[in-house]
Scaffold this motif. Structure first.
Motif, PDB file in Angstrom:
ATOM      1  N   GLY A 189     -39.304  -7.502 -24.164  1.00  0.00           N
ATOM      2  CA  GLY A 189     -38.024  -7.799 -24.528  1.00  0.00           C
ATOM      3  C   GLY A 189     -36.723  -6.897 -24.012  1.00  0.00           C
ATOM      4  O   GLY A 189     -37.147  -5.789 -23.681  1.00  0.00           O
ATOM      5  N   VAL A 190     -35.710  -7.221 -24.102  1.00  0.00           N
ATOM      6  CA  VAL A 190     -34.375  -6.692 -23.537  1.00  0.00           C
ATOM      7  C   VAL A 190     -34.145  -5.450 -24.236  1.00  0.00           C
ATOM      8  O   VAL A 190     -33.388  -4.590 -24.134  1.00  0.00           O
ATOM      9  CB  VAL A 190     -33.173  -7.218 -23.329  1.00  0.00           C
ATOM     10  CG1 VAL A 190     -33.523  -8.425 -22.244  1.00  0.00           C
ATOM     11  CG2 VAL A 190     -32.686  -8.123 -24.441  1.00  0.00           C
ATOM     12  N   ASP A 191     -34.599  -5.247 -25.609  1.00  0.00           N
ATOM     13  CA  ASP A 191     -34.629  -4.073 -26.544  1.00  0.00           C
ATOM     14  C   ASP A 191     -35.913  -3.732 -26.777  1.00  0.00           C
ATOM     15  O   ASP A 191     -35.966  -2.599 -27.821  1.00  0.00           O
ATOM     16  CB  ASP A 191     -33.790  -4.341 -27.595  1.00  0.00           C
ATOM     17  CG  ASP A 191     -34.324  -5.504 -28.648  1.00  0.00           C
ATOM     18  OD1 ASP A 191     -35.521  -6.011 -27.870  1.00  0.00           O
ATOM     19  OD2 ASP A 191     -34.071  -5.798 -29.659  1.00  0.00           O
ATOM     20  N   GLY A 192     -36.843  -3.860 -25.973  1.00  0.00           N
ATOM     21  CA  GLY A 192     -38.262  -3.410 -26.296  1.00  0.00           C
ATOM     22  C   GLY A 192     -38.429  -1.942 -25.839  1.00  0.00           C
ATOM     23  O   GLY A 192     -39.477  -1.449 -26.594  1.00  0.00           O
ATOM     24  N   ALA A 193     -37.434  -1.473 -25.319  1.00  0.00           N
ATOM     25  CA  ALA A 193     -37.724   0.086 -25.152  1.00  0.00           C
ATOM     26  C   ALA A 193     -36.170   0.639 -25.460  1.00  0.00           C
ATOM     27  O   ALA A 193     -35.995   1.725 -24.962  1.00  0.00           O
ATOM     28  CB  ALA A 193     -37.869   0.373 -23.560  1.00  0.00           C
ATOM     29  N   LEU A 194     -35.503   0.290 -26.311  1.00  0.00           N
ATOM     30  CA  LEU A 194     -34.295   0.854 -26.753  1.00  0.00           C
ATOM     31  C   LEU A 194     -34.102   2.362 -26.823  1.00  0.00           C
ATOM     32  O   LEU A 194     -34.985   3.004 -27.829  1.00  0.00           O
ATOM     33  CB  LEU A 194     -33.891   0.050 -27.992  1.00  0.00           C
ATOM     34  CG  LEU A 194     -32.216   0.093 -28.238  1.00  0.00           C
ATOM     35  CD1 LEU A 194     -31.472  -0.445 -27.102  1.00  0.00           C
ATOM     36  CD2 LEU A 194     -31.931  -0.595 -29.585  1.00  0.00           C
ATOM     37  N   TYR A 195     -33.411   2.899 -26.132  1.00  0.00           N
ATOM     38  CA  TYR A 195     -33.366   4.516 -26.045  1.00  0.00           C
ATOM     39  C   TYR A 195     -34.736   5.238 -25.827  1.00  0.00           C
ATOM     40  O   TYR A 195     -35.046   6.141 -26.713  1.00  0.00           O
ATOM     41  CB  TYR A 195     -32.350   4.922 -27.249  1.00  0.00           C
ATOM     42  CG  TYR A 195     -31.906   6.400 -27.016  1.00  0.00           C
ATOM     43  CD1 TYR A 195     -30.581   6.344 -26.316  1.00  0.00           C
ATOM     44  CD2 TYR A 195     -32.462   7.685 -26.921  1.00  0.00           C
ATOM     45  CE1 TYR A 195     -29.929   7.497 -25.979  1.00  0.00           C
ATOM     46  CE2 TYR A 195     -32.050   8.570 -26.694  1.00  0.00           C
ATOM     47  CZ  TYR A 195     -30.588   8.640 -26.186  1.00  0.00           C
ATOM     48  OH  TYR A 195     -30.008   9.984 -25.737  1.00  0.00           O
ATOM     49  N   GLN A 196     -35.679   4.534 -25.336  1.00  0.00           N
ATOM     50  CA  GLN A 196     -37.017   5.280 -25.082  1.00  0.00           C
ATOM     51  C   GLN A 196     -37.116   5.400 -23.449  1.00  0.00           C
ATOM     52  O   GLN A 196     -36.426   4.702 -22.852  1.00  0.00           O
ATOM     53  CB  GLN A 196     -38.019   4.422 -25.530  1.00  0.00           C
ATOM     54  CG  GLN A 196     -38.068   4.253 -27.246  1.00  0.00           C
ATOM     55  CD  GLN A 196     -38.947   3.342 -27.702  1.00  0.00           C
ATOM     56  OE1 GLN A 196     -39.244   2.251 -27.123  1.00  0.00           O
ATOM     57  NE2 GLN A 196     -39.252   3.552 -29.026  1.00  0.00           N
ATOM     58  N   SER A 197     -38.030   6.449 -23.334  1.00  0.00           N
ATOM     59  CA  SER A 197     -38.506   6.367 -21.746  1.00  0.00           C
ATOM     60  C   SER A 197     -39.541   5.737 -21.610  1.00  0.00           C
ATOM     61  O   SER A 197     -40.658   5.370 -22.234  1.00  0.00           O
ATOM     62  CB  SER A 197     -38.627   7.942 -21.773  1.00  0.00           C
ATOM     63  OG  SER A 197     -39.277   8.244 -20.280  1.00  0.00           O
ATOM     64  N   MET A 198     -39.265   4.734 -20.553  1.00  0.00           N
ATOM     65  CA  MET A 198     -40.615   3.839 -20.051  1.00  0.00           C
ATOM     66  C   MET A 198     -41.186   4.856 -18.945  1.00  0.00           C
ATOM     67  O   MET A 198     -40.728   4.988 -17.953  1.00  0.00           O
ATOM     68  CB  MET A 198     -39.957   2.464 -19.384  1.00  0.00           C
ATOM     69  CG  MET A 198     -39.300   1.764 -20.367  1.00  0.00           C
ATOM     70  SD  MET A 198     -38.516   0.209 -19.549  1.00  0.00           S
ATOM     71  CE  MET A 198     -40.095  -0.705 -19.128  1.00  0.00           C
ATOM     72  N   GLU A 199     -42.545   5.171 -19.185  1.00  0.00           N
ATOM     73  CA  GLU A 199     -43.064   6.067 -18.184  1.00  0.00           C
ATOM     74  C   GLU A 199     -44.238   5.446 -17.838  1.00  0.00           C
ATOM     75  O   GLU A 199     -45.278   4.888 -18.371  1.00  0.00           O
ATOM     76  CB  GLU A 199     -43.682   7.213 -18.971  1.00  0.00           C
ATOM     77  CG  GLU A 199     -42.298   8.007 -19.904  1.00  0.00           C
ATOM     78  CD  GLU A 199     -42.407   9.680 -19.899  1.00  0.00           C
ATOM     79  OE1 GLU A 199     -43.508  10.266 -19.624  1.00  0.00           O
ATOM     80  OE2 GLU A 199     -41.284  10.133 -20.366  1.00  0.00           O
ATOM     81  N   PHE A 200     -44.633   5.391 -16.464  1.00  0.00           N
ATOM     82  CA  PHE A 200     -45.498   4.613 -15.739  1.00  0.00           C
ATOM     83  C   PHE A 200     -46.665   5.642 -14.847  1.00  0.00           C
ATOM     84  O   PHE A 200     -46.255   6.667 -14.503  1.00  0.00           O
ATOM     85  CB  PHE A 200     -44.742   3.654 -14.617  1.00  0.00           C
ATOM     86  CG  PHE A 200     -43.856   2.952 -15.297  1.00  0.00           C
ATOM     87  CD1 PHE A 200     -44.460   1.602 -15.459  1.00  0.00           C
ATOM     88  CD2 PHE A 200     -42.416   3.044 -15.185  1.00  0.00           C
ATOM     89  CE1 PHE A 200     -43.487   0.520 -15.988  1.00  0.00           C
ATOM     90  CE2 PHE A 200     -41.652   2.189 -15.656  1.00  0.00           C
ATOM     91  CZ  PHE A 200     -42.073   0.896 -16.120  1.00  0.00           C
ATOM     92  N   SER A 201     -47.977   5.137 -15.203  1.00  0.00           N
ATOM     93  CA  SER A 201     -48.697   5.939 -14.675  1.00  0.00           C
ATOM     94  C   SER A 201     -48.933   6.045 -13.135  1.00  0.00           C
ATOM     95  O   SER A 201     -48.086   5.187 -12.378  1.00  0.00           O
ATOM     96  CB  SER A 201     -50.317   5.331 -15.177  1.00  0.00           C
ATOM     97  OG  SER A 201     -50.450   4.088 -14.578  1.00  0.00           O
ATOM     98  N   LYS A 202     -49.764   6.620 -12.519  1.00  0.00           N
ATOM     99  CA  LYS A 202     -49.908   6.513 -11.099  1.00  0.00           C
ATOM    100  C   LYS A 202     -50.590   5.208 -10.867  1.00  0.00           C
ATOM    101  O   LYS A 202     -51.192   4.709 -11.647  1.00  0.00           O
ATOM    102  CB  LYS A 202     -50.775   7.520 -10.466  1.00  0.00           C
ATOM    103  CG  LYS A 202     -50.356   9.233 -10.673  1.00  0.00           C
ATOM    104  CD  LYS A 202     -51.392  10.007 -10.270  1.00  0.00           C
ATOM    105  CE  LYS A 202     -50.763  11.619 -10.310  1.00  0.00           C
ATOM    106  NZ  LYS A 202     -51.582  12.511  -9.851  1.00  0.00           N
ATOM    107  N   SER A 203     -50.149   4.638  -9.436  1.00  0.00           N
ATOM    108  CA  SER A 203     -50.624   3.290  -9.318  1.00  0.00           C
ATOM    109  C   SER A 203     -50.834   2.996  -7.725  1.00  0.00           C
ATOM    110  O   SER A 203     -50.367   3.881  -6.934  1.00  0.00           O
ATOM    111  CB  SER A 203     -50.047   2.219  -9.883  1.00  0.00           C
ATOM    112  OG  SER A 203     -48.705   2.248  -9.235  1.00  0.00           O
ATOM    113  N   SER A 204     -51.151   1.790  -7.363  1.00  0.00           N
ATOM    114  CA  SER A 204     -51.300   1.457  -5.991  1.00  0.00           C
ATOM    115  C   SER A 204     -49.994   0.806  -5.424  1.00  0.00           C
ATOM    116  O   SER A 204     -49.646   0.388  -4.512  1.00  0.00           O
ATOM    117  CB  SER A 204     -52.226   0.330  -5.756  1.00  0.00           C
ATOM    118  OG  SER A 204     -51.835  -0.960  -6.468  1.00  0.00           O
ATOM    119  N   LEU A 205     -48.793   0.720  -6.448  1.00  0.00           N
ATOM    120  CA  LEU A 205     -47.471   0.349  -6.151  1.00  0.00           C
ATOM    121  C   LEU A 205     -46.773   1.228  -4.993  1.00  0.00           C
ATOM    122  O   LEU A 205     -46.860   2.322  -4.878  1.00  0.00           O
ATOM    123  CB  LEU A 205     -46.671   0.290  -7.420  1.00  0.00           C
ATOM    124  CG  LEU A 205     -47.196  -0.941  -8.465  1.00  0.00           C
ATOM    125  CD1 LEU A 205     -46.240  -0.455  -9.514  1.00  0.00           C
ATOM    126  CD2 LEU A 205     -46.904  -2.199  -7.886  1.00  0.00           C
TER     127      LEU A 205
END
Length: 422
Positions: A189-205
């Protein structure tokens, strides 16, 4: 462990001169870069002068990018840019970019090596979170905070909690980071990470997938988005950008605390489209094409570009789809790379010719269409599929127009058919 930290916590602790920071803690931290554009910088400059400041903290750590309404679209835009030019001249700002050498700010700064891993960046634009793709903590702030940052080189922060995204597998052909981030926003959702850090792992991207995803972290309400630094990151920083200055890589502790952990299998991500009027209103392309008795959603305009998807890789994808074909009759297709360098590469590689022969408008770098400023305003009742980052009511023009968000591949395919499809 009590003193374990996420990537964001580690960067903020380092810049605040502390050994440890915890979620919710208020800190003052040293900045590596302060950014503003031709819309937001004038407000910051006014506040800077109103507060009695007469010098910037470091002329090499301020970036002013004239990207929204340039070349000047009207008198007001001309006045705003003039104010920025005069301020940049008075303070000898190193990173001032104007018509002719400009690019969309969030693509231009990584391209020029101005942002690096471990940096702390604030910008008077919500999509400043883009630089998290390089392992930096970057976030948008108001112009008053930017004024203070330009003068003191410091800003205050409330340390955010973090959400972890464990990325595994590899994307299917023609699926991209745009599909991944739309899937994630649809999930939380558009408020699913409200004032939080979205931290992504290493990946093939790829680095460009990551830049696209970090760019849209704000669309989930996040304070910032940040990717673990790996060889893909460092190859871009060292070789693709040629960044020679010192930087520091911060990795999360193995026992770092997260509010929630999501496991995302990239191989299962499908082409995804966000319907009006929120990025969370997502549907897979299969669902879209089955609508209206299999006729899908008819469109009037296609926009391919922006700080989200104006990279050379995005131009390549669109060119391959459009090569030797024609945009559907009555469809306006606007293509704009995100920097002058990419614009020139499109000419050298023949992409520009492909776009023009397909019946597209090939435009110079600008934020214009994305925010409904110029170069592609929508009329009442019109629909647009765009590779931009927002589809709020009236975002690209008339409040009764509609914007559908998608990847460059989906947008280009839709341009050929006059309806949303692949």
């Amino acid at each position: 462990m009590p003193n374990s930290m996420t990537m964001s916590q580690k960067i903020l602790a380092k810049k605040a001169g502390l050994d440890y920071v915890s979620p919710g803690q208020l800190i003052t931290a040293e900045l590596d870069l302060v950014l503003a554009n031709d819309i937001t910088a004038p407000v910051a400059i006014n506040e800077f002068e109103k507060a009695g400041f007469n010098r910037v903290f470091d002329k090499s750590k301020i970036a002013l990018v004239m990207d929204h309404f340039t070349p000047n679209k009207d008198i007001k835009a001309a006045q705003q840019c003039k104010q920025c030019r005069e301020f940049a001249g008075e303070h000898d700002i190193t990173h001032f970019y104007d018509t002719g050498e400009v690019g969309i700010e969030h693509a231009l700064l990584p391209e020029r090596g101005i942002v690096a891993p471990g940096d702390l960046v604030i910008g008077a634009d919500s999509h400043t979170c883009t630089y998290g793709a390089l392992g930096a903590f970057s976030t948008g702030m108001g112009s008053t905070d930017i004024a203070g940052g330009m003068a003191t080189g410091k800003a205050w922060f409330k340390v955010p909690e973090a959400i972890r995204f464990e990325l595994s597998g590899a994307l299917q052909p023609d699926v991209s980071g745009k599909d991944v981030i739309l899937h994630i926003i649809g999930l939380i959702g558009v408020d699913g990470a409200l004032y939080q850090s979205m931290e992504f792992s290493k990946s093939s991207l790829t680095i460009f997938d990551r830049l696209t995803m970090a760019n849209m972290a704000i669309e989930a309400g996040a304070k910032n988005g940040i990717f673990e630094v790996d060889e893909i990151t460092l190859d871009y920083v060292r070789e693709g950008v040629g960044n020679t200055r010192a930087y520091e890589v911060f990795a999360p502790d193995a026992d770092a605390q997260y509010v929630k952990v999501y496991n995302i299998d990239l191989s299962q991500i499908k082409h995804t489209v966000a319907f009006p009027h929120l990025p969370e209103n997502t549907h897979t392309i299969d669902e879209v094409m089955a609508m209206n008795g299999g006729q899908g959603i008819k469109i009037d305009q296609v926009v391919i570009g922006s700080c989200t998807n104006g990279w050379l890789e995005d131009m390549r994808v669109a060119a391959e789809v459009l090569r030797g074909k024609k945009v559907a009759k009555g469809i306006r297709c606007i293509v704009f790379p995100s920097t002058q360098k990419i614009f020139l590469e499109c000419i050298r590689l023949g992409y520009a010719e492909i776009f023009v022969e397909a019946g597209c408008v090939f435009n110079t770098p600008t934020c214009g269409p994305c925010l409904g400023g110029h170069s592609g305003i929508l009329a009442q009742g019109e629909r647009c599929i765009a590779t931009t980052n927002r589809n709020f009511v009236g975002r690209m023009g008339h409040p009764e127009s509609e914007v559908y968000l998608a990847s460059p591949y989906t947008a280009a395919r839709s341009a050929l058919e006059g309806r949303i499809c692949i």
